[in-house]
Design a protein around this motif. Structure first.
Motif, PDB file in Angstrom:
ATOM      1  N   CYS A  45       7.778   0.299 -16.656  1.00  0.00           N
ATOM      2  CA  CYS A  45       7.901  -0.042 -15.251  1.00  0.00           C
ATOM      3  C   CYS A  45       8.283  -1.506 -15.104  1.00  0.00           C
ATOM      4  CB  CYS A  45       6.598   0.235 -14.510  1.00  0.00           C
ATOM      5  SG  CYS A  45       5.228  -0.871 -14.949  1.00  0.00           S
ATOM      6  N   VAL A  46       8.524  -1.913 -13.876  1.00  0.00           N
ATOM      7  CA  VAL A  46       8.693  -3.321 -13.537  1.00  0.00           C
ATOM      8  C   VAL A  46       7.741  -3.628 -12.388  1.00  0.00           C
ATOM      9  CG1 VAL A  46      11.089  -3.453 -14.328  1.00  0.00           C
ATOM     10  CG2 VAL A  46      10.621  -2.908 -11.925  1.00  0.00           C
ATOM     11  N   GLN A  47       7.359  -4.897 -12.262  1.00  0.00           N
ATOM     12  CA  GLN A  47       6.484  -5.323 -11.177  1.00  0.00           C
ATOM     13  C   GLN A  47       7.287  -6.155 -10.200  1.00  0.00           C
ATOM     14  OE1 GLN A  47       3.512  -7.477 -13.412  1.00  0.00           O
ATOM     15  NE2 GLN A  47       2.044  -5.822 -13.192  1.00  0.00           N
ATOM     16  N   ALA A  48       6.988  -6.003  -8.922  1.00  0.00           N
ATOM     17  CA  ALA A  48       7.672  -6.777  -7.889  1.00  0.00           C
ATOM     18  C   ALA A  48       6.635  -7.586  -7.115  1.00  0.00           C
ATOM     19  CB  ALA A  48       8.433  -5.861  -6.951  1.00  0.00           C
ATOM     20  N   TYR A  49       7.011  -8.809  -6.795  1.00  0.00           N
ATOM     21  CA  TYR A  49       6.148  -9.755  -6.106  1.00  0.00           C
ATOM     22  C   TYR A  49       6.858 -10.315  -4.884  1.00  0.00           C
ATOM     23  CZ  TYR A  49       3.450 -10.163 -10.478  1.00  0.00           C
ATOM     24  OH  TYR A  49       2.684  -9.910 -11.588  1.00  0.00           O
ATOM     25  N   GLU A  83       0.841  -1.188   0.000  1.00  0.00           N
ATOM     26  CA  GLU A  83       0.000   0.000   0.000  1.00  0.00           C
ATOM     27  C   GLU A  83       0.880   1.243   0.000  1.00  0.00           C
ATOM     28  OE1 GLU A  83      -3.594  -1.681   2.804  1.00  0.00           O
ATOM     29  OE2 GLU A  83      -1.929  -0.649   3.759  1.00  0.00           O
ATOM     30  N   GLY A  84       0.366   2.287  -0.598  1.00  0.00           N
ATOM     31  CA  GLY A  84       1.043   3.581  -0.539  1.00  0.00           C
ATOM     32  C   GLY A  84       1.947   3.835  -1.732  1.00  0.00           C
ATOM     33  N   GLU A  85       2.583   4.987  -1.655  1.00  0.00           N
ATOM     34  CA  GLU A  85       3.518   5.398  -2.702  1.00  0.00           C
ATOM     35  C   GLU A  85       4.740   6.005  -2.044  1.00  0.00           C
ATOM     36  OE1 GLU A  85       1.720   8.377  -5.237  1.00  0.00           O
ATOM     37  OE2 GLU A  85       0.872   9.418  -3.523  1.00  0.00           O
ATOM     38  N   TYR A  86       5.863   5.755  -2.647  1.00  0.00           N
ATOM     39  CA  TYR A  86       7.151   6.181  -2.094  1.00  0.00           C
ATOM     40  C   TYR A  86       8.074   6.548  -3.232  1.00  0.00           C
ATOM     41  CZ  TYR A  86       5.303   3.563   1.865  1.00  0.00           C
ATOM     42  OH  TYR A  86       4.505   3.100   2.863  1.00  0.00           O
ATOM     43  N   PHE A 135       6.548   8.274 -14.445  1.00  0.00           N
ATOM     44  CA  PHE A 135       5.280   8.038 -13.759  1.00  0.00           C
ATOM     45  C   PHE A 135       4.463   9.320 -13.696  1.00  0.00           C
ATOM     46  CE2 PHE A 135       2.388   7.887 -10.222  1.00  0.00           C
ATOM     47  CZ  PHE A 135       1.762   6.682 -10.427  1.00  0.00           C
ATOM     48  N   GLN A 136       5.086  10.400 -13.280  1.00  0.00           N
ATOM     49  CA  GLN A 136       4.353  11.658 -13.112  1.00  0.00           C
ATOM     50  C   GLN A 136       3.772  12.140 -14.439  1.00  0.00           C
ATOM     51  OE1 GLN A 136       3.585  12.547 -10.157  1.00  0.00           O
ATOM     52  NE2 GLN A 136       5.044  11.206  -9.157  1.00  0.00           N
ATOM     53  N   SER A 137       4.513  11.943 -15.535  1.00  0.00           N
ATOM     54  CA  SER A 137       4.054  12.471 -16.820  1.00  0.00           C
ATOM     55  C   SER A 137       3.085  11.546 -17.548  1.00  0.00           C
ATOM     56  CB  SER A 137       5.245  12.787 -17.723  1.00  0.00           C
ATOM     57  OG  SER A 137       5.929  11.602 -18.062  1.00  0.00           O
ATOM     58  N   THR A 138       3.044  10.253 -17.198  1.00  0.00           N
ATOM     59  CA  THR A 138       2.155   9.343 -17.924  1.00  0.00           C
ATOM     60  C   THR A 138       1.013   8.834 -17.055  1.00  0.00           C
ATOM     61  OG1 THR A 138       3.577   7.431 -17.471  1.00  0.00           O
ATOM     62  CG2 THR A 138       3.930   8.580 -19.554  1.00  0.00           C
ATOM     63  N   VAL A 139       1.310   8.111 -16.012  1.00  0.00           N
ATOM     64  CA  VAL A 139       0.257   7.473 -15.213  1.00  0.00           C
ATOM     65  C   VAL A 139      -0.564   8.506 -14.470  1.00  0.00           C
ATOM     66  CG1 VAL A 139      -0.243   5.797 -13.400  1.00  0.00           C
ATOM     67  CG2 VAL A 139       1.599   5.360 -15.019  1.00  0.00           C
ATOM     68  N   TYR A 178       9.989   5.719  -8.344  1.00  0.00           N
ATOM     69  CA  TYR A 178       8.666   5.846  -7.748  1.00  0.00           C
ATOM     70  C   TYR A 178       8.117   4.438  -7.522  1.00  0.00           C
ATOM     71  CZ  TYR A 178       3.725   6.917  -7.252  1.00  0.00           C
ATOM     72  OH  TYR A 178       2.446   7.015  -6.785  1.00  0.00           O
ATOM     73  N   PHE A 179       7.654   4.175  -6.308  1.00  0.00           N
ATOM     74  CA  PHE A 179       7.037   2.909  -5.952  1.00  0.00           C
ATOM     75  C   PHE A 179       5.549   3.149  -5.762  1.00  0.00           C
ATOM     76  CE2 PHE A 179      11.334   2.265  -4.707  1.00  0.00           C
ATOM     77  CZ  PHE A 179      11.565   0.903  -4.551  1.00  0.00           C
ATOM     78  N   ARG A 180       4.724   2.251  -6.305  1.00  0.00           N
ATOM     79  CA  ARG A 180       3.301   2.324  -5.992  1.00  0.00           C
ATOM     80  C   ARG A 180       2.793   0.938  -5.637  1.00  0.00           C
ATOM     81  NH1 ARG A 180      -0.860   3.300 -10.995  1.00  0.00           N
ATOM     82  NH2 ARG A 180      -0.057   1.729 -12.405  1.00  0.00           N
ATOM     83  N   GLY A 181       2.167   0.861  -4.470  1.00  0.00           N
ATOM     84  CA  GLY A 181       1.600  -0.395  -4.001  1.00  0.00           C
ATOM     85  C   GLY A 181       0.318  -0.707  -4.731  1.00  0.00           C
ATOM     86  N   LEU A 182       0.196  -1.953  -5.157  1.00  0.00           N
ATOM     87  CA  LEU A 182      -0.995  -2.391  -5.886  1.00  0.00           C
ATOM     88  C   LEU A 182      -1.553  -3.674  -5.267  1.00  0.00           C
ATOM     89  CD1 LEU A 182       0.280  -1.707  -9.512  1.00  0.00           C
ATOM     90  CD2 LEU A 182      -1.446  -0.409  -8.265  1.00  0.00           C
ATOM     91  N   VAL A 183      -1.630  -3.718  -3.978  1.00  0.00           N
ATOM     92  CA  VAL A 183      -2.161  -4.797  -3.157  1.00  0.00           C
ATOM     93  C   VAL A 183      -1.216  -5.998  -3.181  1.00  0.00           C
ATOM     94  CG1 VAL A 183      -4.151  -6.234  -2.585  1.00  0.00           C
ATOM     95  CG2 VAL A 183      -4.516  -3.963  -3.537  1.00  0.00           C
TER      96      VAL A 183
END
Length: 166
Positions: free
Chosen positions: A55-59, A6-9, A138-142, A122-127
């Protein structure tokens, strides 16, 4: 209770590719790695497949294993799709160890994918996963995409209405 990302960092990557994983995310990684206690530190899986453009995804190890199990369980008649998914999620993935200070070393290939030699990630939590992006991209696209989407909604739009439950 299931822990979630959760959250963004925003974290800094140095010239050697070292970067701290946010403490809240480390706790989730720790709970999602069955060998973390014995090893002393958690691991994470990073997926960088072609389907991920900027981006890349982390699990966690456990969450990644669920994805692998689902790919393995695909019906034989869909073997071409199974190979494609295996390529995107198995071939194009790496395991990183989080050190005792909560840092990882991002390989050059991952920094190249993120268009970062050194700078802010930029990190964004996606559950169940989290994404890492170049902060600028991230700031310019998402963020711009989310703003455009919300601008197209009524003033009283509630995003949770999309869940369809009660």
């Amino acid at each position: 209770m299931v822990q979630a990302f959760e959250g963004e960092y925003t974290q800094r990557v140095d010239k050697k590719g070292r970067m701290s994983i946010p403490a809240d995310f480390r706790r989730v990684l720790l709970s999602g790695d069955p060998e973390a206690e014995a090893r002393g530190n958690p691991r994470l899986k990073i997926v960088y497949g072609q389907h991920l453009k900027n981006c890349v995804q982390a699990y966690t190890i456990n969450e990644y294993q669920r994805v692998i199990d689902d790919i393995y369980a695909m019906p034989r008649e869909r073997s071409a799709d199974q190979k494609r998914l295996a390529h995107l999620y198995v071939t194009q993935s790496i395991t990183l160890d989080v050190d005792k200070d909560g840092r990882v070393i991002l390989p050059k290939s991952i920094r190249d994918k993120l268009s970062i030699e050194e700078g802010d990630v930029y990190f964004r939590g996606l559950v169940g996963t989290f994404e890492m992006w170049s902060n600028d991209i991230f700031q310019s696209t998402v963020n711009a995409d989310i703003d455009d989407w919300l601008d197209g909604m009524d003033d009283d739009f509630d995003p949770l209405s999309l869940l369809g439950g009660s």
